[in-house]
Scaffold this active site. Structure first.
Site, PDB file in Angstrom:
ATOM      1  N   ASP A  44      40.212  72.278  63.566  1.00 19.49           N
ATOM      2  CA  ASP A  44      40.749  71.967  62.281  1.00 19.49           C
ATOM      3  C   ASP A  44      41.677  70.669  61.849  1.00 19.49           C
ATOM      4  O   ASP A  44      41.874  70.555  61.002  1.00 19.49           O
ATOM      5  CB  ASP A  44      42.544  72.475  62.304  1.00 19.49           C
ATOM      6  CG  ASP A  44      43.180  72.613  61.478  1.00 19.49           C
ATOM      7  OD1 ASP A  44      43.270  72.868  60.638  1.00 19.49           O
ATOM      8  OD2 ASP A  44      44.613  71.893  61.791  1.00 19.49           O
ATOM      9  N   MET A 103      49.996  73.397  58.020  1.00 19.11           N
ATOM     10  CA  MET A 103      49.646  73.030  56.460  1.00 19.11           C
ATOM     11  C   MET A 103      48.674  72.136  55.586  1.00 19.11           C
ATOM     12  O   MET A 103      48.508  71.432  54.963  1.00 19.11           O
ATOM     13  CB  MET A 103      51.081  72.268  55.948  1.00 19.11           C
ATOM     14  CG  MET A 103      52.411  72.980  55.848  1.00 19.11           C
ATOM     15  SD  MET A 103      52.697  74.642  54.845  1.00 19.11           S
ATOM     16  CE  MET A 103      52.184  73.708  53.345  1.00 19.11           C
ATOM     17  N   ARG A 104      47.966  72.100  57.152  1.00 18.36           N
ATOM     18  CA  ARG A 104      46.774  70.933  56.670  1.00 18.36           C
ATOM     19  C   ARG A 104      45.596  71.310  56.358  1.00 18.36           C
ATOM     20  O   ARG A 104      45.191  70.808  55.274  1.00 18.36           O
ATOM     21  CB  ARG A 104      45.721  70.298  58.030  1.00 18.36           C
ATOM     22  CG  ARG A 104      45.177  69.390  57.688  1.00 18.36           C
ATOM     23  CD  ARG A 104      44.666  69.214  59.289  1.00 18.36           C
ATOM     24  NE  ARG A 104      45.504  68.115  60.417  1.00 18.36           N
ATOM     25  CZ  ARG A 104      45.715  68.437  61.341  1.00 18.36           C
ATOM     26  NH1 ARG A 104      45.464  69.606  62.022  1.00 18.36           N
ATOM     27  NH2 ARG A 104      46.750  67.868  62.080  1.00 18.36           N
ATOM     28  N   ALA A 105      45.822  72.165  55.647  1.00 12.45           N
ATOM     29  CA  ALA A 105      44.756  72.676  55.175  1.00 12.45           C
ATOM     30  C   ALA A 105      45.116  72.292  53.619  1.00 12.45           C
ATOM     31  O   ALA A 105      44.596  72.387  53.070  1.00 12.45           O
ATOM     32  CB  ALA A 105      44.518  74.426  54.990  1.00 12.45           C
TER      33      ALA A 105
END
Length: 661
Positions: free
Chosen positions: A192, A273-275
């Site tokens: 991720d 929330m990284r996506a």
């Protein structure tokens, strides 16, 4: 410097070219992970990327490649108007076996010992600043190094706190990792952290394959001449990247765009929330790459295809990827931005965003290599019982089992070992190399100062004084399961439970960085159905295809297991094996079958193989053959009336440490 294969000359890798280009335009995307089978030009394209990036301006003599407009460097302070120079972008390759000191930097040992002053020696992150940091086989890199790299890539800075020094320096680079999934996967948490990912495969179109071979042969015959043929394309690409970098700050991320991206990420059920953040940055970067300051539907689609697939992976058995049709449905036909729409005149590369104007559009598609055909086993014609196939159930959590003693294998998370990482337990002479132990080195030199004529002044050192730290950590092991797949196992419905247990052990081995192999025996032979691997995806698929039925060639199964261990010891002598034999002890194939099995077991015991025998014999009257086999193997013996996943994995966990403690 020899000519490199031109970036624009790589055919059939459009998605990889686009991902690398976007990361080069905006290093804060978090880098690119390229996953693919061997021989798909992964390394070739990454190394060629440096040649198409614009040169950078640096402060002359600065070891940290500082930008003259913001010369914050440990080598400073500099003059208000420092002397500058231009140089090409560096491509720094990180070896899989690198240490923390090599990556981050450390105390300059010679200066400290010879001159008595502390000086910081930059590591690979400092060398890669404003360039490309390339990690081939990133899945084989130790987890703590991957964490370190990704943290530096995300923060843009590296901090070193050791040896009484505190140094912080800029470390903004394009992080690129390549890997072959068959050699093992990255943990989902690390997966991720990469901004973009792309899967590559060899194209299936014969014409494109022929063109790839044609270009490679032409390059090998005349590297300089071949590179000259693509010089104009390379320069055009370099100028376009420069233009996109200047345009990127002007790209507007409107509320409508951010809402659309949030809807897509929520629909694909990604964690955190990284996506959303990476997808928004990638969409803006793609718009700048296309020469626009507004983000349209195609920008979001490209960003989602590159930023989301690896973030949907929930466990090691989930295949990465997203449903293209679902993405199209979520995007709809309307544009997320204001009615002005995209400026079609500023799209020199087309909607796909391919950086090579001459690139063939026939890139690798969905027709990836099919999984291997089912393993039919050997000796089916002589088997008196029909064969059957059963599939493993869901993997279950297992208790930790370890090989006893202290090994010296590759760093992992299972058994105790002397490794490059871990806690310091001693110091030793530096004959075998390792991290220098400064305190132990000074203590070794002090008793000899009088003999060396020192009365005052600097410490006098000799080569024999040098000491290195001895560290104890964890190693990975080879877990070799030798499983009876004969008719007796199938008739009693044991194979489903055995396969489920093996999958559970595979999952545990994946988490602990072990290699796992599987040998089965049935009919008239033992068969290596799963060569030593760290890839649970390949292992799970191969395991489901193992049939059951036929006679019980126990000696042949043990012989095959011994051969696997012998080959692995030649390949990696430090990786300690653990042999787990799952059987009822019967041997029904060939003359003198039981005596032959005993002889093979005794040879395995003499070769110092740690082993465990799980007895699958059931019923009121038992023959005790598995217990006898365990005695010949010098193995732990575990009576198990009914082979279940819980029973098997718990038995291995509970009994193995007792033997080798």
């Amino acid at each position: 410097m020899p000519a490199r294969f031109p970036f624009c000359a790589v055919a059939g890798a459009d998605d990889m070219a686009l991902a690398l280009t976007l990361a080069a335009i905006a290093p804060d995307l978090g880098g690119v992970l390229v996953r693919g089978e061997k021989g798909t030009a992964k390394s070739t394209m990454v190394r060629a990327l440096a040649d198409v990036l614009p040169p950078i301006e640096v402060v002359s003599g600065d070891r940290f490649s500082s930008d003259p407009r913001d010369p914050s460097s440990p080598d400073g302070p500099f003059d208000p108007d420092p002397a500058t120079e231009q140089r090409p972008v560096r491509l720094v390759e990180l070896p899989v076996g690198a240490t923390d000191d090599r990556v981050l930097g450390s105390l300059h040992l010679h200066t400290a010992l010879a001159e008595g002053r502390a000086e910081f020696e930059p590591g690979l992150l400092a060398k890669a600043h404003r360039g490309i940091l390339y990690v081939d086989e990133v899945n084989l890199l130790h987890d703590h190094l991957v964490d370190l790299l990704l943290d530096a890539a995300a923060m843009g800075r590296a901090t070193v706190e050791r040896d009484g020094m505190s140094v912080e320096y800029a470390a903004r680079f394009v992080l690129v990792g390549t890997m072959n999934p068959e050699e093992g996967e990255l943990r989902p948490q690390l997966l991720d952290r990469f901004g973009l990912t792309v899967d590559v495969a060899a194209p299936r179109d014969p014409g494109l394959r022929a063109e790839i071979v044609r270009r490679r042969l032409a390059f090998d015959a005349d590297p300089e001449g071949f590179a000259a043929r693509y010089a104009d394309d390379e320069q055009e690409l370099r100028e376009r990247i420069t233009t996109a970098q200047k345009l990127l700050p002007e790209v507007e991320l409107t509320d409508a765009v951010l809402t659309r991206i949030a809807e897509i990420c929520a629909a694909f059920d990604v964690d955190g929330m990284r996506a959303d953040i990476v997808t928004a940055k990638a969409a803006a970067t793609h718009a700048a790459w296309q020469g626009r300051t507004t983000i349209d539907r195609d920008d979001i689609a490209v960003a989602a295809r590159l930023a989301l697939p690896h973030r949907r992976r929930r466990n090691p058995f989930d295949a990465p990827g997203i449903d293209e049709q679902e993405l199209e449905d979520l995007l709809g036909d309307d544009e997320p931005d204001d009615p002005q729409g995209p400026d079609d005149d500023t799209d020199p590369g087309g909607g796909g965003g391919t950086p090579d104007p001459g690139q063939n559009d026939d890139g690798p598609g969905d027709d990836a290599a099919a999984p291997p055909p089912p393993q039919s086993g050997q000796g089916d014609e002589q088997a008196p019982a029909p064969t059957s196939q059963v599939r493993a159930g869901e993997a279950q959590r297992t208790k930790t089992f370890r090989v006893g003693g202290v090994g010296r294998g590759q760093a992992g998370r299972r058994s105790r070992a002397i490794t490059d990482t871990g806690r310091r337990i001693a110091a030793s002479p530096a004959a075998d190399g390792g991290a220098v132990d400064l305190g132990a080195t000074i203590r070794a030199a002090i008793p000899h100062q009088g003999a060396r004529g020192r009365t005052t002044g600097r410490l006098r050192l000799a080569g024999d004084d040098l000491r290195v730290a001895v560290k104890e950590g964890r190693e990975s092991n080879l877990v070799l399961l030798c499983v009876d797949a004969s008719g007796s196992m199938a008739a009693r419905k044991r194979m489903a439970q055995v396969k489920t247990a093996v999958v559970s052990l595979l999952l545990d081995a994946y988490q602990r960085r072990d290699k796992v192999a599987l040998v089965t025996f049935r009919g008239d032979a033992g068969e290596l159905v799963l060569p030593p691997t760290g890839s649970v995806d390949v292992a799970k698929a191969r395991l489901d295809d193992v049939p059951a039925g036929g006679r019980t060639p126990l000696a042949e199964g043990l012989t095959q297991a011994a051969e696997v261990i012998r080959r692995e010891r030649l390949r990696d002598p430090r990786r300690r094996p653990l042999l787990v034999v799952v059987t009822d002890g019967r041997a029904t194939h060939g003359a003198d079958a039981i005596a032959r099995a005993r002889r093979v077991a005794q040879r395995l015991a003499a070769s110092d193989v740690h082993a465990l025998v799980v007895d699958c014999e059931t019923g009121r009257f038992t023959l005790g053959l598995a217990r006898e086999l365990a005695g010949h193997l010098g193995a732990d013996y575990v009576p198990l009336g009914e082979v279940t996943a819980d029973g098997l994995t718990s038995a291995i966990s509970a009994h193995l440490p007792e033997k080798v403690a």
